[in-house]
Design a protein around this motif. Structure first.
Motif, PDB file in Angstrom:
ATOM      1  N   ASP A  75       0.808  -1.223   0.000  1.00  0.00           N
ATOM      2  CA  ASP A  75       0.000   0.000   0.000  1.00  0.00           C
ATOM      3  C   ASP A  75       0.841   1.274   0.000  1.00  0.00           C
ATOM      4  OD1 ASP A  75      -2.159  -1.627   0.161  1.00  0.00           O
ATOM      5  OD2 ASP A  75      -2.442  -1.369   2.333  1.00  0.00           O
ATOM      6  N   ASN A  76       2.137   1.113   0.216  1.00  0.00           N
ATOM      7  CA  ASN A  76       2.994   2.296   0.345  1.00  0.00           C
ATOM      8  C   ASN A  76       3.451   2.759  -1.036  1.00  0.00           C
ATOM      9  OD1 ASN A  76       4.651   4.320   1.227  1.00  0.00           O
ATOM     10  ND2 ASN A  76       5.928   3.033   2.546  1.00  0.00           N
ATOM     11  N   LEU A  77       2.519   3.283  -1.797  1.00  0.00           N
ATOM     12  CA  LEU A  77       2.806   3.672  -3.184  1.00  0.00           C
ATOM     13  C   LEU A  77       3.853   4.786  -3.300  1.00  0.00           C
ATOM     14  CD1 LEU A  77      -0.813   3.403  -4.635  1.00  0.00           C
ATOM     15  CD2 LEU A  77       1.013   1.697  -4.677  1.00  0.00           C
ATOM     16  N   PRO A  78       3.832   5.786  -2.418  1.00  0.00           N
ATOM     17  CA  PRO A  78       4.875   6.825  -2.537  1.00  0.00           C
ATOM     18  C   PRO A  78       6.290   6.239  -2.442  1.00  0.00           C
ATOM     19  CG  PRO A  78       3.125   7.550  -1.070  1.00  0.00           C
ATOM     20  CD  PRO A  78       2.848   6.103  -1.371  1.00  0.00           C
ATOM     21  N   SER A  79       6.454   5.271  -1.525  1.00  0.00           N
ATOM     22  CA  SER A  79       7.778   4.674  -1.363  1.00  0.00           C
ATOM     23  C   SER A  79       8.163   3.859  -2.600  1.00  0.00           C
ATOM     24  CB  SER A  79       7.793   3.787  -0.121  1.00  0.00           C
ATOM     25  OG  SER A  79       9.095   3.299   0.113  1.00  0.00           O
TER      26      SER A  79
ATOM     27  N   LEU B 136      11.480   4.104  -5.136  1.00  0.00           N
ATOM     28  CA  LEU B 136      12.342   2.992  -5.568  1.00  0.00           C
ATOM     29  C   LEU B 136      12.426   2.922  -7.092  1.00  0.00           C
ATOM     30  CD1 LEU B 136      11.252   0.238  -3.001  1.00  0.00           C
ATOM     31  CD2 LEU B 136      13.308   1.659  -2.947  1.00  0.00           C
ATOM     32  N   ARG B 137      11.300   3.181  -7.755  1.00  0.00           N
ATOM     33  CA  ARG B 137      11.319   3.172  -9.224  1.00  0.00           C
ATOM     34  C   ARG B 137      12.177   4.307  -9.764  1.00  0.00           C
ATOM     35  NH1 ARG B 137       5.873   1.235  -8.937  1.00  0.00           N
ATOM     36  NH2 ARG B 137       5.926  -0.936  -9.628  1.00  0.00           N
ATOM     37  N   LYS B 138      12.042   5.478  -9.110  1.00  0.00           N
ATOM     38  CA  LYS B 138      12.791   6.640  -9.592  1.00  0.00           C
ATOM     39  C   LYS B 138      14.299   6.446  -9.453  1.00  0.00           C
ATOM     40  CE  LYS B 138      10.034   9.791  -7.603  1.00  0.00           C
ATOM     41  NZ  LYS B 138       9.570  11.094  -7.110  1.00  0.00           N
ATOM     42  N   ILE B 139      14.737   5.675  -8.447  1.00  0.00           N
ATOM     43  CA  ILE B 139      16.183   5.457  -8.311  1.00  0.00           C
ATOM     44  C   ILE B 139      16.642   4.261  -9.150  1.00  0.00           C
ATOM     45  CG2 ILE B 139      16.258   6.535  -6.039  1.00  0.00           C
ATOM     46  CD1 ILE B 139      16.621   3.686  -4.848  1.00  0.00           C
ATOM     47  N   GLY B 140      15.738   3.735  -9.970  1.00  0.00           N
ATOM     48  CA  GLY B 140      16.167   2.708 -10.927  1.00  0.00           C
ATOM     49  C   GLY B 140      15.893   1.276 -10.515  1.00  0.00           C
TER      50      GLY B 140
ATOM     51  N   ARG C 204       3.282  -9.584   4.007  1.00  0.00           N
ATOM     52  CA  ARG C 204       3.560  -9.669   2.574  1.00  0.00           C
ATOM     53  C   ARG C 204       3.990  -8.305   2.054  1.00  0.00           C
ATOM     54  NH1 ARG C 204       3.919 -13.047  -1.304  1.00  0.00           N
ATOM     55  NH2 ARG C 204       3.582 -14.744   0.129  1.00  0.00           N
ATOM     56  N   MET C 205       5.139  -8.282   1.391  1.00  0.00           N
ATOM     57  CA  MET C 205       5.717  -7.018   0.966  1.00  0.00           C
ATOM     58  C   MET C 205       6.043  -7.069  -0.528  1.00  0.00           C
ATOM     59  SD  MET C 205       6.022  -5.286   3.881  1.00  0.00           S
ATOM     60  CE  MET C 205       7.434  -4.351   4.487  1.00  0.00           C
ATOM     61  N   SER C 206       6.146  -5.876  -1.135  1.00  0.00           N
ATOM     62  CA  SER C 206       6.585  -5.784  -2.517  1.00  0.00           C
ATOM     63  C   SER C 206       8.100  -5.617  -2.513  1.00  0.00           C
ATOM     64  CB  SER C 206       5.953  -4.575  -3.214  1.00  0.00           C
ATOM     65  OG  SER C 206       4.554  -4.672  -3.115  1.00  0.00           O
ATOM     66  N   VAL C 207       8.758  -6.468  -3.282  1.00  0.00           N
ATOM     67  CA  VAL C 207      10.220  -6.444  -3.317  1.00  0.00           C
ATOM     68  C   VAL C 207      10.718  -5.838  -4.619  1.00  0.00           C
ATOM     69  CG1 VAL C 207      12.333  -7.814  -3.169  1.00  0.00           C
ATOM     70  CG2 VAL C 207      10.301  -8.490  -1.864  1.00  0.00           C
ATOM     71  N   PHE C 208      11.522  -4.804  -4.501  1.00  0.00           N
ATOM     72  CA  PHE C 208      12.148  -4.156  -5.660  1.00  0.00           C
ATOM     73  C   PHE C 208      13.635  -4.431  -5.617  1.00  0.00           C
ATOM     74  CE2 PHE C 208       8.840  -1.170  -7.263  1.00  0.00           C
ATOM     75  CZ  PHE C 208       7.835  -1.480  -6.366  1.00  0.00           C
ATOM     76  N   GLY C 209      14.303  -4.356  -6.773  1.00  0.00           N
ATOM     77  CA  GLY C 209      15.737  -4.606  -6.758  1.00  0.00           C
ATOM     78  C   GLY C 209      16.470  -3.874  -7.857  1.00  0.00           C
ATOM     79  N   ALA C 210      17.756  -3.667  -7.614  1.00  0.00           N
ATOM     80  CA  ALA C 210      18.640  -3.085  -8.632  1.00  0.00           C
ATOM     81  C   ALA C 210      19.971  -3.801  -8.553  1.00  0.00           C
ATOM     82  CB  ALA C 210      18.834  -1.590  -8.391  1.00  0.00           C
ATOM     83  N   VAL C 211      20.623  -3.988  -9.692  1.00  0.00           N
ATOM     84  CA  VAL C 211      21.948  -4.626  -9.684  1.00  0.00           C
ATOM     85  C   VAL C 211      22.995  -3.622 -10.138  1.00  0.00           C
ATOM     86  CG1 VAL C 211      21.153  -6.980 -10.048  1.00  0.00           C
ATOM     87  CG2 VAL C 211      21.592  -5.527 -12.023  1.00  0.00           C
ATOM     88  N   HIS C 212      24.204  -3.849  -9.641  1.00  0.00           N
ATOM     89  CA  HIS C 212      25.338  -3.009  -9.995  1.00  0.00           C
ATOM     90  C   HIS C 212      25.586  -3.156 -11.491  1.00  0.00           C
ATOM     91  CE1 HIS C 212      28.916  -0.828  -9.868  1.00  0.00           C
ATOM     92  NE2 HIS C 212      29.546  -1.394  -8.857  1.00  0.00           N
TER      93      HIS C 212
END
Lengths: 178, 149
Positions: B113-117, B121-125, B138-146
């Protein structure tokens, strides 16, 4: 019954290290008997029960023989799960102190080896004031060679240890870049 | 900030606002943690122009993650939301994680539900990768790789 175990004496970001106790035998056997783990160790064969018992005895007694050096039973700090061990010990019959580690395959690829090895290097230089720490690997164990380099050891070519020709990596105190 | 339940409800398992004593205790843990683990822990953030406190951001090992990931964390006082501060600090911390700590991968774990957060995360890639249970919910997991890795 809950196992009584020593408190960890060294904690890294994700790992906790403590002394081995006799109850850890089954965990150690999971490593010693796994062909994937043993592929680049010694003769490359998994340990028999008999050989495992010898290793366990050596692991348990090492710190009494050589204070401050030893094998450290290592768990994940978040789940408490056993992942393997790290060591700082004499390399075979040589006077060189080597860094070593053995991790269960499901703990590979997560940066644990580098994290633990880096802590061992720091402990060796900062606390024990060792002049030099080496790491030796089977020539084909590229993953471990990569770990040693990330822990700050430099490629020193080849060395003869454990009656084998092994790849040699080393760091000298004061030459650490970080 | 930690006394405000609007800030804390999305943090970890979902926390009620902290009392002053709990906040003092949590702050002491944060300071000890950062001292023991250089490069990790929550960093204090303030505005360049007037020095006012705008929250904190930092890196932690994500507890009980199968892949033993490092997560980015941030929280800001309610009156600092909606100004791009979170994105600015998260971007700097992500760069620090990749460039200085040489991490191969960093994740961001948010409440669905934490859409602003999630926008931060999307804005930082980061990209949304999965839904998984963390911190007991239950959480939404975002990720970025080097990128170099």
């Amino acid at each position: 019954m809950k196992r009584v175990v020593p408190a960890p004496w060294l904690e890294t970001l994700r790992l906790a290290m403590r002394e081995f106790v006799p109850d850890d035998s089954d965990d150690l056997y999971r490593l010693n008997s796994d062909p994937r783990v043993m592929r680049f160790i010694g003769d490359g064969k998994p340990a028999t029960r008999k050989r495992h018992a010898d290793i366990m005895r050596r692991v348990l007694g090492y710190t009494r023989l050589y204070p401050d050096l030893g094998f450290w039973y290592t768990t994940r700090r978040d789940t408490g799960a056993f992942v393997g061990w790290f060591t700082l010990k004499y390399c075979g019959k040589s006077p060189d102190v080597e860094i070593g580690y053995m991790l269960l395959p499901d703990a590979w690829g997560l940066g644990f080896a580098t994290e633990g090895a880096t802590a061992m290097v720091r402990y060796g230089f900062d606390d024990l004031e060792l002049a030099r720490i080496i790491g030796v690997t089977h020539p084909k164990n590229l993953a471990s060679q990569h770990v040693l380099q990330k822990a700050g050891l430099r490629d020193r070519g080849w060395g003869r240890y454990y009656d084998r020709r092994l790849r040699l990596f080393a760091a000298e105190r004061g030459s650490q870049s970080r | 900030m930690d006394g405000d339940e609007r800030v804390m409800r999305y943090i970890g398992p979902g926390l009620p606002g902290r009392t002053r004593a709990q906040t003092t205790e949590a702050l002491a843990r944060m300071v000890t943690y950062a001292a023991a683990h250089p490069g990790y822990g929550l960093l204090h953030a303030s505005r360049h122009d007037d020095g006012s406190f705008v929250g904190g951001c930092g890196l932690y090992p994500l507890p009980e993650s199968d892949t033993a990931d490092i997560e980015i964390a941030y929280r800001l006082p309610r009156d600092c939301w909606g100004r791009g501060y979170a994105t600015e600090m998260a971007r700097a911390v992500l760069d620090h994680g990749f460039a200085t700590l040489e991490l191969a991968r960093i994740v961001g774990v948010t409440h669905p539900d934490n859409l602003p957060s999630q926008r931060v995360l999307r804005k930082i890639g980061m990209r949304e990768e999965a839904s998984a249970v963390h911190f007991g919910r239950r959480m939404s997991v975002f990720g970025a790789v080097h990128k170099a890795a």
